[in-house]
Scaffold this motif. Structure first.
Motif, PDB file in Angstrom:
ATOM      1  N   ALA A 351      69.724  29.815  13.966  1.00 49.15           N
ATOM      2  CA  ALA A 351      69.756  30.532  14.925  1.00 49.15           C
ATOM      3  C   ALA A 351      67.534  30.651  14.801  1.00 49.15           C
ATOM      4  N   SER A 352      67.326  31.653  14.041  1.00 53.58           N
ATOM      5  CA  SER A 352      65.885  31.843  14.116  1.00 53.58           C
ATOM      6  C   SER A 352      64.797  30.766  13.822  1.00 53.58           C
ATOM      7  N   MET A 353      65.570  29.541  12.491  1.00 54.31           N
ATOM      8  CA  MET A 353      64.836  28.153  12.711  1.00 54.31           C
ATOM      9  C   MET A 353      64.547  27.481  14.417  1.00 54.31           C
ATOM     10  N   ALA A 354      66.105  26.844  14.392  1.00 55.62           N
ATOM     11  CA  ALA A 354      65.785  27.025  15.996  1.00 55.62           C
ATOM     12  C   ALA A 354      65.099  27.009  16.820  1.00 55.62           C
ATOM     13  N   LEU A 355      64.552  28.657  16.889  1.00 53.36           N
ATOM     14  CA  LEU A 355      63.568  29.405  17.719  1.00 53.36           C
ATOM     15  C   LEU A 355      62.479  28.428  17.384  1.00 53.36           C
ATOM     16  N   PHE A 356      62.047  28.565  15.761  1.00 54.45           N
ATOM     17  CA  PHE A 356      60.594  28.025  15.775  1.00 54.45           C
ATOM     18  C   PHE A 356      60.313  26.472  15.597  1.00 54.45           C
ATOM     19  N   SER A 357      61.485  25.776  15.864  1.00 54.16           N
ATOM     20  CA  SER A 357      61.128  24.989  16.296  1.00 54.16           C
ATOM     21  C   SER A 357      60.586  24.540  18.285  1.00 54.16           C
ATOM     22  N   ARG A 358      61.196  25.221  19.100  1.00 54.95           N
ATOM     23  CA  ARG A 358      60.692  25.225  20.369  1.00 54.95           C
ATOM     24  C   ARG A 358      59.927  25.956  20.484  1.00 54.95           C
ATOM     25  N   VAL A 359      59.093  26.915  19.248  1.00 55.59           N
ATOM     26  CA  VAL A 359      58.028  27.060  20.185  1.00 55.59           C
ATOM     27  C   VAL A 359      56.822  26.168  18.710  1.00 55.59           C
ATOM     28  N   PHE A 360      57.307  25.490  17.880  1.00 54.03           N
ATOM     29  CA  PHE A 360      56.138  24.527  17.616  1.00 54.03           C
ATOM     30  C   PHE A 360      56.253  23.471  18.136  1.00 54.03           C
ATOM     31  N   GLU A 361      57.185  23.037  18.724  1.00 52.41           N
ATOM     32  CA  GLU A 361      56.548  21.753  19.834  1.00 52.41           C
ATOM     33  C   GLU A 361      56.184  22.163  20.511  1.00 52.41           C
ATOM     34  N   TYR A 362      55.853  23.548  21.122  1.00 53.80           N
ATOM     35  CA  TYR A 362      55.088  23.721  22.294  1.00 53.80           C
ATOM     36  C   TYR A 362      53.461  23.388  21.313  1.00 53.80           C
ATOM     37  N   LEU A 363      53.046  24.316  20.397  1.00 53.19           N
ATOM     38  CA  LEU A 363      52.349  24.120  19.446  1.00 53.19           C
ATOM     39  C   LEU A 363      51.887  23.131  19.611  1.00 53.19           C
ATOM     40  N   ASP A 364      52.079  21.936  19.258  1.00 50.26           N
ATOM     41  CA  ASP A 364      51.790  20.709  18.929  1.00 50.26           C
ATOM     42  C   ASP A 364      51.747  19.559  19.265  1.00 50.26           C
ATOM     43  N   LEU A 365      52.076  20.335  20.799  1.00 52.45           N
ATOM     44  CA  LEU A 365      51.849  19.343  22.494  1.00 52.45           C
ATOM     45  C   LEU A 365      50.115  18.755  22.112  1.00 52.45           C
ATOM     46  N   VAL A 366      50.168  17.703  22.478  1.00 48.36           N
ATOM     47  CA  VAL A 366      48.499  17.221  22.280  1.00 48.36           C
ATOM     48  C   VAL A 366      47.804  17.319  24.039  1.00 48.36           C
ATOM     49  N   PRO A 367      46.492  18.294  24.241  1.00 39.46           N
ATOM     50  CA  PRO A 367      46.302  18.413  25.612  1.00 39.46           C
ATOM     51  C   PRO A 367      46.390  16.867  26.394  1.00 39.46           C
ATOM     52  N   ASP A 368      46.629  16.536  27.944  1.00 36.98           N
ATOM     53  CA  ASP A 368      46.585  15.507  28.328  1.00 36.98           C
ATOM     54  C   ASP A 368      44.812  15.329  28.825  1.00 36.98           C
ATOM     55  N   VAL A 369      44.259  16.348  28.417  1.00 36.24           N
ATOM     56  CA  VAL A 369      42.381  16.425  28.490  1.00 36.24           C
ATOM     57  C   VAL A 369      42.172  17.642  27.866  1.00 36.24           C
ATOM     58  N   PRO A 370      41.871  17.116  26.415  1.00 38.76           N
ATOM     59  CA  PRO A 370      41.387  17.783  25.950  1.00 38.76           C
ATOM     60  C   PRO A 370      40.579  18.422  25.728  1.00 38.76           C
ATOM     61  N   ALA A 371      39.859  19.700  24.915  1.00 42.98           N
ATOM     62  CA  ALA A 371      38.297  19.785  24.906  1.00 42.98           C
ATOM     63  C   ALA A 371      37.451  19.483  23.779  1.00 42.98           C
TER      64      ALA A 371
END
Length: 635
Positions: A351-371
């Motif tokens: 359960a804990s690793m699944a939560l990490f997976s969901r959060v890391f997925e957002y952290l790994d998003l590459v912005p469409d409009v990067p700075a």
């Protein structure tokens, strides 16, 4: 452009799910809840596995405190085992021999052991919670900051509730890795091993008996948990429905919709139906596996009875004393808790690793409009406002055609460009490129010769100001909404901006003036008043380039006139790009560009385009023939 992350329904954090609270009993003592692995967690980790090294790295800055927590757990478990041996001394020696000194020492040691273990428990809770909260704070802040860098397209494709769920529920549930999962592993392993060794030290014969009865007891307990799992899953689903109905039915927009459509009665009936379903599910949850629970309670009652039997028979007692029997019984009752805790480790970890997976997925998003990695320095105070759109082409993800195709335009500093054309012609897309709400697939947009993609996002926001059709006011005071544009603004500057936006008299007449709360999404004010407050906010920002995205559409004539006066004041001395809706606005523009299907089909002044008799002239003729008080170009 990146794909949208997998969208799974928001759910309760692992540390607080209802199925975490299933319990048995032993001799009147509740057992730790039995947990089972959620299939959704397994599926999540199968599709997006998590590196253990990445998880450990989050806790690396706190390794010293985590080491102290583990040490405290071990010490607490070992010290706590002294209690049964002290009881044996009291029962076998101190009381029969009337040894007052030994009795006082043993009783004092019992109190001391209890005090020390409780004190260590408080320190352990403080340290583990502190570490968990600090990791959670850092992760939550990092995710929030990273999501702010995403383009508008990401938020268009992603459900709002999904973002909130990952930031609040998932990040919050991850604290259990420190305060629950990791500490429970250390505590349960230490306690189970130490308790088993103490039992063998007291009586190896009775320890063998425990080996026979403990496994079936654990198996029965787990079976009860599995029976309740299905009912619990249905409870969670219906609770989610209930929460959704509350959010939809009791929000400002939801209440307004219900009152205008007359659906209040149907909404109440639907809510009552969902609530009634929860009543039935709760009854099923409480009764599920009740006969197995009853059997388990009988087994738990048989265990001490068998111990007393073995200890009382001459052939098996081995000369066991009463004190040893009492101490062993206490240890045997205590060993169930850590063993049940160890059974839960797998479910907790998954359960804990699944939560990490969901959060890391957002952290790994590459912005469409990067700075930009190395922003080009640009002083907003020195910007003249010359805009060049050079061969720009844009196609949205999933679309079969371009939103813009090879568009080239130039807007001299301090001039006004009006964009006209039918709906879907690409006007808002072109305006969005200036504020860099999206990036072109090919071509570029420059301000004073600098590509907007090379500017720091904060600098670009200071250079390009936008007033759109949908003005957004946060649920705060008028003052706070204005200060979003310039936190250092004085009260006099706030009132000057309000006066320029033709809304100072309205704010002055409010009971609390600038400190009046605007309400959720600004619902205290009308649409035109919200627009003028947004204009005041932009005036306070004082950008050299202004984008007006149909800011006066869908307003009545009087409101539109007042807002247009505010916009004229705002546009004075600035380079302005207007997505035109009213014919009067188009006439005053220095240059007009007519878009159709993502291409510029005509460009020139109002008089030049009328003289050509082309697409613009047809739009003007249609607008003038329309039976409206104020002629408007077709949108």
């Amino acid at each position: 452009m990146t794909a949208t992350p997998t969208q799974t329904p928001p759910r309760t954090p692992a540390t607080s799910r209802p199925d975490r609270d299933l319990s048995g009993g032993h001799g009147g003592r509740g057992l730790r809840g039995v947990q089972t692995v959620d299939p959704r967690d397994r599926a999540r980790l199968a599709s997006a596995p998590v590196s253990l090294r990445r998880v450990v790295a989050l806790f690396a800055p706190f390794r010293a405190r985590i080491g102290v927590v583990v040490a405290i757990i071990v010490v607490t478990s070992v010290v706590g085992l002294a209690q049964p041996f002290l009881v044996r001394e009291v029962v076998d020696v101190a009381i029969p021999q009337q040894d007052v000194r030994l009795l006082l020492l043993a009783v004092g040691a019992m109190v001391a052991v209890a005090a020390v273990t409780q004190l260590l428990g408080v320190v352990q809770t403080w340290l583990s919670t502190q570490v968990g909260q600090q990791v959670m704070h850092g992760l939550r802040t990092t995710v929030f900051t990273h999501l702010q860098r995403q383009s508008l397209g990401f938020f268009t494709r992603t459900r709002g509730g999904e973002v909130q769920s990952r930031l609040v529920n998932d990040v919050g549930g991850m604290q259990g890795v420190v305060t629950s999962t990791a500490t429970s592993i250390a505590a349960n392993v230490t306690t189970a091993v130490a308790t088993a060794l103490a039992m063998v030290a007291l009586s190896w014969r009775l320890s063998l008996l425990s080996l026979l009865v403990v496994p079936p007891s654990l198996w029965l307990t787990r079976r009860v948990a599995l029976l309740r799992r299905e009912v619990t899953a249905r409870q969670q689903a219906r609770l989610a429905d209930l929460n959704a109905q509350i959010e939809e039915g009791l929000s400002v927009s939801g209440v307004r919709l219900a009152k205008t459509l007359g659906t209040s009665g149907r909404s109440a009936d639907r809510f009552a139906e969902t609530s009634e379903d929860l009543v039935g599910l709760e009854l099923r949850s409480q009764l599920a596996g009740r006969w197995r629970m009853a059997t388990m309670q009988v087994v738990f009652a048989v265990i001490p009875a068998l111990v007393y039997l073995v200890a009382g028979l001459p052939a098996t007692s081995g000369g066991m004393t009463i004190g040893t029997l009492v101490a062993f019984t206490a240890l045997q009752g205590a060993i169930f808790r850590p063993l049940m805790g160890l059974l839960n480790v797998t479910a907790q970890w998954v359960a804990s690793m699944a939560l990490f997976s969901r959060v890391f997925e957002y952290l790994d998003l590459v912005p469409d409009v990067p700075a930009p990695a190395r922003p080009v320095p640009l002083d907003p105070a020195r910007v003249t406002g010359r805009i060049v759109v050079d061969e720009v082409t844009v196609r949205y993800p999933g679309s079969s055609r371009d939103a813009l195709t090879g568009v080239s335009l130039e807007v001299p500093a301090g001039s006004t460009l009006a964009l006209v054309g039918p709906t879907g012609s690409g006007k808002s897309t072109l305006a969005g490129l200036l504020a860099r709400l999206l990036d072109p697939d090919t071509g570029r947009v420059t301000v004073d010769g600098v590509d907007v993609r090379d500017l720091d996002p904060d600098v670009l926001a200071s250079v390009v100001g936008t007033v759109s059709q949908e003005s957004y006011l946060v649920h705060a005071s008028v003052r706070d909404n204005l200060l979003l544009a310039r936190p250092s603004a004085t009260e006099a500057e706030l009132w000057r901006a309000l006066a320029a936006a033709q809304v100072a008299d309205l704010v002055a007449a409010l009971p609390d003036g600038l400190d009046t709360v605007v309400g959720a999404r600004g619902h205290r004010f009308s649409g035109g008043e919200q627009q003028r407050l947004a204009v005041a906010r932009t005036i306070l920002r004082d950008p050299p380039v202004l984008v007006l995205d149909e800011a006066t559409s869908a307003l009545d004539t009087a409101t539109e006139r007042a807002l247009q006066t505010a916009l004229d004041e705002l546009a004075r001395g600035r380079t302005t790009v207007t997505i035109a809706h009213r014919l009067s606005t188009v006439r005053r523009a220095d240059r007009i560009a007519v878009l159709d299907a993502g291409r510029v089909v005509e460009a020139g002044t109002h008089a030049e385009l009328l003289a050509r008799g082309g697409r613009y002239a047809a739009l003007v003729a249609a607008a003038e023939d329309a039976p409206t008080p104020a002629a408007a170009l077709p949108a």
